[in-house]
Motif scaffolding. Structure first.
Motif, mmCIF file in Angstrom:
data_model
loop_
_atom_site.group_PDB
_atom_site.id
_atom_site.type_symbol
_atom_site.label_atom_id
_atom_site.label_comp_id
_atom_site.label_asym_id
_atom_site.label_seq_id
_atom_site.Cartn_x
_atom_site.Cartn_y
_atom_site.Cartn_z
ATOM 1 N N GLY A 133 0.915 -1.255 0.013
ATOM 2 C CA GLY A 133 -0.082 -0.028 -0.138
ATOM 3 C C GLY A 133 0.886 1.142 0.044
ATOM 4 O O GLY A 133 1.907 1.142 -0.351
ATOM 5 N N LYS A 134 0.265 2.374 0.412
ATOM 6 C CA LYS A 134 0.891 3.548 0.349
ATOM 7 C C LYS A 134 1.156 4.471 1.754
ATOM 8 O O LYS A 134 1.307 5.601 1.970
ATOM 9 N N ARG A 135 0.795 3.523 2.804
ATOM 10 C CA ARG A 135 0.624 4.094 4.461
ATOM 11 C C ARG A 135 2.068 4.483 4.670
ATOM 12 O O ARG A 135 3.053 4.164 4.364
ATOM 13 N N SER A 136 1.913 5.997 5.107
ATOM 14 C CA SER A 136 3.219 6.680 5.356
ATOM 15 C C SER A 136 3.698 6.374 6.880
ATOM 16 O O SER A 136 3.007 5.720 7.301
ATOM 17 N N TRP A 137 4.890 6.768 6.930
ATOM 18 C CA TRP A 137 5.590 6.230 8.259
ATOM 19 C C TRP A 137 5.324 7.079 9.405
ATOM 20 O O TRP A 137 5.209 8.384 9.415
ATOM 21 N N GLY A 138 4.997 6.554 10.591
ATOM 22 C CA GLY A 138 4.816 7.448 11.805
ATOM 23 C C GLY A 138 3.992 6.598 12.959
ATOM 24 O O GLY A 138 3.364 7.236 13.745
ATOM 25 N N PRO A 139 4.297 5.271 13.174
ATOM 26 C CA PRO A 139 3.478 4.492 14.186
ATOM 27 C C PRO A 139 4.254 4.652 15.555
ATOM 28 O O PRO A 139 4.244 3.587 15.962
ATOM 29 N N HIS A 140 4.802 5.545 16.058
ATOM 30 C CA HIS A 140 5.454 5.730 17.411
ATOM 31 C C HIS A 140 4.616 5.173 18.377
ATOM 32 O O HIS A 140 5.200 4.381 19.419
ATOM 33 N N ARG A 141 3.565 5.652 18.534
ATOM 34 C CA ARG A 141 2.393 5.210 19.855
ATOM 35 C C ARG A 141 2.320 3.732 19.587
ATOM 36 O O ARG A 141 2.201 3.139 20.840
ATOM 37 N N ALA A 142 2.046 3.428 18.410
ATOM 38 C CA ALA A 142 1.694 1.995 18.094
ATOM 39 C C ALA A 142 2.701 1.139 18.622
ATOM 40 O O ALA A 142 2.427 0.053 19.475
ATOM 41 N N ALA A 143 3.885 1.121 18.345
ATOM 42 C CA ALA A 143 5.101 0.641 18.747
ATOM 43 C C ALA A 143 5.306 0.535 20.183
ATOM 44 O O ALA A 143 5.801 -0.193 20.746
ATOM 45 N N MET A 144 5.167 1.732 20.673
ATOM 46 C CA MET A 144 5.352 2.005 22.253
ATOM 47 C C MET A 144 4.486 1.064 22.839
ATOM 48 O O MET A 144 4.787 0.305 23.956
ATOM 49 N N LEU A 145 2.924 1.221 22.392
ATOM 50 C CA LEU A 145 2.121 0.394 23.436
ATOM 51 C C LEU A 145 2.400 -1.099 23.001
ATOM 52 O O LEU A 145 1.849 -1.988 23.853
ATOM 53 N N ASN A 146 2.931 -1.475 21.927
ATOM 54 C CA ASN A 146 3.214 -3.023 21.689
ATOM 55 C C ASN A 146 4.318 -3.444 22.251
ATOM 56 O O ASN A 146 5.045 -4.644 22.041
ATOM 57 N N GLY A 147 5.244 -2.568 22.781
ATOM 58 C CA GLY A 147 6.609 -2.839 23.301
ATOM 59 C C GLY A 147 7.572 -3.232 22.317
ATOM 60 O O GLY A 147 8.520 -4.226 22.378
ATOM 61 N N GLN A 148 7.638 -2.512 21.070
ATOM 62 C CA GLN A 148 8.315 -2.913 20.092
ATOM 63 C C GLN A 148 9.135 -1.884 19.567
ATOM 64 O O GLN A 148 9.223 -0.604 19.833
ATOM 65 N N ALA A 149 10.473 -2.127 19.165
ATOM 66 C CA ALA A 149 11.180 -1.284 18.380
ATOM 67 C C ALA A 149 10.573 -0.898 17.027
ATOM 68 O O ALA A 149 10.292 -1.936 16.363
ATOM 69 N N LEU A 150 10.908 0.334 16.556
ATOM 70 C CA LEU A 150 10.339 0.761 15.233
ATOM 71 C C LEU A 150 10.562 -0.224 14.048
ATOM 72 O O LEU A 150 9.708 -0.522 13.210
ATOM 73 N N PRO A 151 11.972 -0.718 13.986
ATOM 74 C CA PRO A 151 12.008 -1.667 12.904
ATOM 75 C C PRO A 151 11.310 -2.861 12.966
ATOM 76 O O PRO A 151 11.039 -3.647 11.966
ATOM 77 N N ASP A 152 11.150 -3.292 14.317
ATOM 78 C CA ASP A 152 10.197 -4.586 14.281
ATOM 79 C C ASP A 152 8.844 -4.405 13.966
ATOM 80 O O ASP A 152 7.995 -5.205 13.464
ATOM 81 N N TYR A 153 8.466 -3.215 14.290
ATOM 82 C CA TYR A 153 7.027 -2.957 13.972
ATOM 83 C C TYR A 153 6.917 -2.658 12.244
ATOM 84 O O TYR A 153 6.099 -3.399 11.735
#
Length: 255
Positions: free
Chosen positions: A116-136
């Motif tokens: 798709g074409k989703r743009s980057w910015g999932p900082h809160r989602a990764a935080m809630l999931n306990g993930q590093a951004l590359p893993d997200y």
């Protein structure tokens, strides 16, 4: 989101999930629904009172429980789908997906390239999931669930093509609007024979494509019937009705 217990993993493993339906913009109510034992809670931005801020807070509160996080966006607001994912939604339901073009716009908002074409910015989602951004990023396209609402004769006719759109993970059926559009506005009949027949057909066609089928149910009986039809995500338990029912039972017991 990489956990085998993610919502996407459960649904693709043919597990059935019942989601509460949250319309009231009171974040702690979503948490209470999760604590009550609901495996998922859906925040309704289409007909509920939630704006983006209420959903943001509600998702944070819900993260204190084990319940999965689902958001239904308003009609046509594909940018809101991306924003909902960025703040922690695992699944987004988009109403009135009536064509391949609608489905592509929805998938574009839900999935990162090349899907798709989703743009980057999932900082809160990764935080809630306990993930590093590359893993997200590595898991996001597989672990975020895009469900297209099928509610009209046009959508029924285009269903196979909608399901073939890369990035569309399945459907979510709205029986009320389905009955309204099938009757050309003559009646609202979500539990009617014709509506149930069409719902069964939609589940069969969706599962034949290897995709996820979800539906809104008006009673526990319809949850069980829908499960037998092949649905795996069933919405039952409207927060307003749950609260009023419990309050009525409590005061009746005191009379």
């Amino acid at each position: 989101m990489t956990s085998p217990k993610s919502l996407a993993a459960k649904l693709r493993a043919d597990e059935s999930i019942v989601t509460a339906w949250a319309s009231l913009a009171v974040p702690i109510l979503a948490e209470l629904l999760g604590r009550s034992g609901y495996p998922a809670v859906t925040f309704d931005m289409q007909h509920g009172q939630h704006d983006f801020g209420a959903v943001r807070e509600g998702l944070s509160f819900l993260s204190l429980t084990d319940a999965h996080k689902i958001v239904r966006i308003p009609v046509g607001e594909m940018s809101t789908a991306s924003r909902a994912l960025d703040i922690g939604a695992e699944c987004v339901i988009a109403p009135m997906i009536n064509s391949v073009e609608d489905a592509r716009a929805f998938a574009d908002a839900m999935k990162y390239p090349p899907v798709g074409k989703r743009s980057w910015g999932p900082h809160r989602a990764a935080m809630l999931n306990g993930q590093a951004l590359p893993d997200y990023l590595a898991s996001a396209n597989n672990e975020t669930v895009a469900l297209a609402m099928i509610e009209t004769p046009e959508a029924i006719a285009a269903l196979d093509d909608i399901l073939d759109v890369p990035g569309i993970d399945g459907i979510f059926v709205g029986p009320s609007d389905m009955s309204l559009t099938l009757s050309n506005g003559a009646k609202l009949d979500p539990n009617g024979e014709k509506t149930i027949e069409v719902c069964a057909e939609l589940a069969e066609r969706t599962r034949a494509k290897g995709k996820i089928a979800g539906i809104f149910c008006m009673s526990p009986e319809r949850v069980h019937e829908s499960r037998k039809q092949g649905y795996r995500l069933m919405a039952y338990g409207f927060d307003v009705s749950l609260f009023m029912g419990a309050a009525t039972a409590a005061i009746d017991a005191c009379r």
